[in-house]
Design a protein around this motif. Sequence first.
Motif, PDB file in Angstrom:
ATOM      1  N   UNK A 176      35.101  30.375  50.987  1.00 22.94           N
ATOM      2  CA  UNK A 176      34.616  31.514  50.218  1.00 22.94           C
ATOM      3  C   UNK A 176      35.382  32.787  50.556  1.00 22.94           C
ATOM      4  N   UNK A 177      35.664  32.977  51.828  1.00 27.28           N
ATOM      5  CA  UNK A 177      36.433  34.146  52.247  1.00 27.28           C
ATOM      6  C   UNK A 177      37.867  34.082  51.727  1.00 27.28           C
ATOM      7  N   UNK A 178      38.473  32.891  51.756  1.00 27.69           N
ATOM      8  CA  UNK A 178      39.815  32.724  51.202  1.00 27.69           C
ATOM      9  C   UNK A 178      39.842  33.090  49.719  1.00 27.69           C
ATOM     10  N   UNK A 179      38.844  32.621  48.975  1.00 29.14           N
ATOM     11  CA  UNK A 179      38.790  32.911  47.537  1.00 29.14           C
ATOM     12  C   UNK A 179      38.641  34.403  47.286  1.00 29.14           C
ATOM     13  N   UNK A 180      37.818  35.077  48.078  1.00 28.64           N
ATOM     14  CA  UNK A 180      37.629  36.517  47.917  1.00 28.64           C
ATOM     15  C   UNK A 180      38.926  37.274  48.165  1.00 28.64           C
ATOM     16  N   UNK A 181      39.615  36.935  49.232  1.00 26.26           N
ATOM     17  CA  UNK A 181      40.893  37.608  49.544  1.00 26.26           C
ATOM     18  C   UNK A 181      41.945  37.266  48.491  1.00 26.26           C
ATOM     19  N   UNK A 182      41.973  36.020  48.044  1.00 26.18           N
ATOM     20  CA  UNK A 182      42.946  35.622  47.027  1.00 26.18           C
ATOM     21  C   UNK A 182      42.687  36.351  45.712  1.00 26.18           C
ATOM     22  N   UNK A 183      41.423  36.538  45.354  1.00 24.36           N
ATOM     23  CA  UNK A 183      41.092  37.246  44.111  1.00 24.36           C
ATOM     24  C   UNK A 183      41.522  38.704  44.170  1.00 24.36           C
ATOM     25  N   UNK A 184      41.550  39.282  45.343  1.00 22.30           N
ATOM     26  CA  UNK A 184      41.987  40.671  45.491  1.00 22.30           C
ATOM     27  C   UNK A 184      43.483  40.843  45.229  1.00 22.30           C
ATOM     28  N   UNK A 185      44.254  39.779  45.421  1.00 24.94           N
ATOM     29  CA  UNK A 185      45.712  39.872  45.315  1.00 24.94           C
ATOM     30  C   UNK A 185      46.227  40.035  43.896  1.00 24.94           C
TER      31      UNK A 185
END
Length: 113
Positions: free
Chosen positions: A24-33
């Motif tokens: 979930x944290x990976x997805x959140x950071x990836x969505x920010x990119x």
Amino acid sequence: MVDTLWQAQGLILLALGVAALAMELFCLVDALRYPEQAYAAAGKLTKTWWLVILGVATAVGFVTVSAVLGFGILGVVAAGVYLADVRPALRAISPRTNRRGGKAGGCGPYGSW
């Protein structure tokens, strides 16, 4: 014997919860990119909506890290939808670049050697 079984199950559930939180944290950071325009070009919800969805998913995953099979499954489902549907569409619109500013990969037509 039964106590050992309960402890093993508890450790497995904790490991699954930590893995779910990491996803979930990976997805959140990836969505920010990705820029806002990439979401519109891919025909997906706006970046703001996905950040809200994934932010709530990460918060739920953090709170339910030891009980991922209960309410925490909602966060896993949201992150899974992002990984399976949204992220590939975003990557097709704006592929990753390497540190030199070019496309990621090597010299061959199919990626790095």
